[in-house]
Design an enzyme around this catalytic site. Structure first.
Site, mmCIF file in Angstrom:
data_model
loop_
_atom_site.group_PDB
_atom_site.id
_atom_site.type_symbol
_atom_site.label_atom_id
_atom_site.label_comp_id
_atom_site.label_asym_id
_atom_site.label_seq_id
_atom_site.Cartn_x
_atom_site.Cartn_y
_atom_site.Cartn_z
ATOM 1 N N CYS A 1 41.564 -10.306 -31.244
ATOM 2 C CA CYS A 1 40.110 -10.292 -31.047
ATOM 3 C C CYS A 1 39.434 -11.592 -31.509
ATOM 4 O O CYS A 1 38.661 -12.201 -30.765
ATOM 5 C CB CYS A 1 39.482 -9.075 -31.722
ATOM 6 S SG CYS A 1 39.445 -9.082 -33.518
ATOM 7 N N HIS B 1 36.589 -6.072 -36.216
ATOM 8 C CA HIS B 1 36.733 -6.313 -34.780
ATOM 9 C C HIS B 1 35.530 -7.087 -34.251
ATOM 10 O O HIS B 1 34.394 -6.847 -34.658
ATOM 11 C CB HIS B 1 36.868 -4.995 -34.013
ATOM 12 C CG HIS B 1 37.253 -5.194 -32.578
ATOM 13 N ND1 HIS B 1 38.502 -5.639 -32.188
ATOM 14 C CD2 HIS B 1 36.561 -5.029 -31.422
ATOM 15 C CE1 HIS B 1 38.555 -5.731 -30.878
ATOM 16 N NE2 HIS B 1 37.383 -5.363 -30.383
ATOM 17 N N HIS C 1 36.499 -8.332 -24.846
ATOM 18 C CA HIS C 1 37.211 -8.355 -26.122
ATOM 19 C C HIS C 1 38.699 -8.128 -25.908
ATOM 20 O O HIS C 1 39.132 -7.617 -24.876
ATOM 21 C CB HIS C 1 36.639 -7.307 -27.089
ATOM 22 C CG HIS C 1 36.903 -5.885 -26.720
ATOM 23 N ND1 HIS C 1 37.140 -4.903 -27.651
ATOM 24 C CD2 HIS C 1 36.979 -5.259 -25.511
ATOM 25 C CE1 HIS C 1 37.337 -3.742 -27.047
ATOM 26 N NE2 HIS C 1 37.237 -3.924 -25.758
#
Length: 319
Positions: A235, A283, A295
């Site tokens: 990520c 995240h 993402h």
């Protein structure tokens, strides 16, 4: 992060995964497997991001140590030349070997002793003695800084190697879930539709436009732990890669990227902004407009688009 905390996080992650692979349980449906994977990943991704943090710090400290070493070399040369000059002067004055005179300064074991010996030579080389004292101080200061950085690099290497071992353990558990999913789905890919709208959904120019277009261009590429492109990503590696294309340097760690940007209210989001999820900010994705993000979500799922409200939103930053 302290070693004990990392170890605890890994134990929690492994314990989270273990029940799902029990041979006594019937093979779950594809939807159940995906839910299990998502739940497990919420435990695993913070550990991965801590690995990224340590690795990024290691690289930064190695670079700093190298830079200090490069600064130290010319200073050491200046010290040697200056000591040679004062050694010549003192040798002529005292009729002693040049090397012995220079050694009177070099062998000083304390700042006070150096000051005393420089004072002894000062009346024959006042300006030279002051110059040598300044250069030696600069050399010693740089050497002390370098020693500190090298000690930190050694510590980071040990922790980096330790996290790498734990990473193998985590990967083994994820692989086991992937095999379970393959049994439940017949080997079909997961993650649903990779594109759920135009990417970017809203056009924008400048550096942010370059970053968001770069992120969108990575859709479909695989998730790999610790990867920052160009063929695979995690990520924070994806957001780092996208903004690097726009000339902006970000650290490969969600916590650092949170600190490196300017806070943005949710109502003021624009394409290219970094959006963070979960209470520990483990995240990150890139906002592409109309409530959508790009993402790298987790292992087994390619880089994809998602709705921003599909995860617990914590805030946004603009690089």
């Amino acid at each position: 992060m302290r070693n004990g905390f990392v170890a605890a996080a890994v134990i929690v992650a492994v314990n989270t995964l273990a029940p799902f692979s029990s041979p006594a349980r019937a093979v779950p449906s594809p939807a159940e497997v995906e839910k299990q994977l998502d739940q497990a990943w919420e435990k695993l991704e913070p550990v991965i991001e801590q690995y990224n943090k340590v690795h990024s710090e290691l690289l930064a400290n190695q670079k700093k140590s190298k830079q200090l070493g490069e600064r130290l070399r010319p200073v050491q040369l200046r010290v040697e030349m200056s000591l040679g000059q004062i050694g010549d002067i003192a040798a002529r004055q005292y009729r002693i070997p040049r090397a012995s005179a220079a050694n009177a300064v070099l062998s000083s074991t304390s700042p006070q002793m150096m000051t005393d010996r420089l004072a002894l030579l000062n009346y024959v080389a006042r300006s030279d003695a002051a110059k040598v004292a300044d250069v030696v101080k600069l050399r010693d200061d740089l050497a002390a800084q370098r020693a500190q950085v090298e000690a930190l690099v050694a510590k980071q290497k040990r922790l980096d190697a330790e996290l790498a071992k734990r990473r193998k353990t985590i990967q083994a558990e994820v692989d086991r879930l992937e095999r379970l999913r393959a049994q439940a789905t017949g080997g079909s890919s997961s993650g649903g539709s990779l594109r759920i709208g135009a990417c970017p959904a809203v056009s924008i120019g400048g550096a942010a436009g370059t970053a968001v277009r770069t992120a969108c261009a990575q859709i479909g590429k695989p998730y790999v732990w610790g990867a920052d492109g160009p063929s695979s990503f995690d990520c924070s590696g994806l957001t780092q890669y996208a903004w690097k294309a726009a000339g902006v340097s970000l650290t490969h760690f969600t916590g650092a990227q949170w600190r490196e940007g300017t806070p943005v209210d949710r109502a003021d989001l624009r394409p290219g902004d970094l959006v963070f999820f979960y209470s520990d900010l483990h995240h990150v994705g890139m906002y592409v407009g109309n409530g959508l993000i790009v993402h790298a979500s987790r292992a087994g799922v390619p880089v994809k688009m998602a709705r921003m409200d599909s995860m617990p939103y914590m805030g946004a930053r603009r690089p």
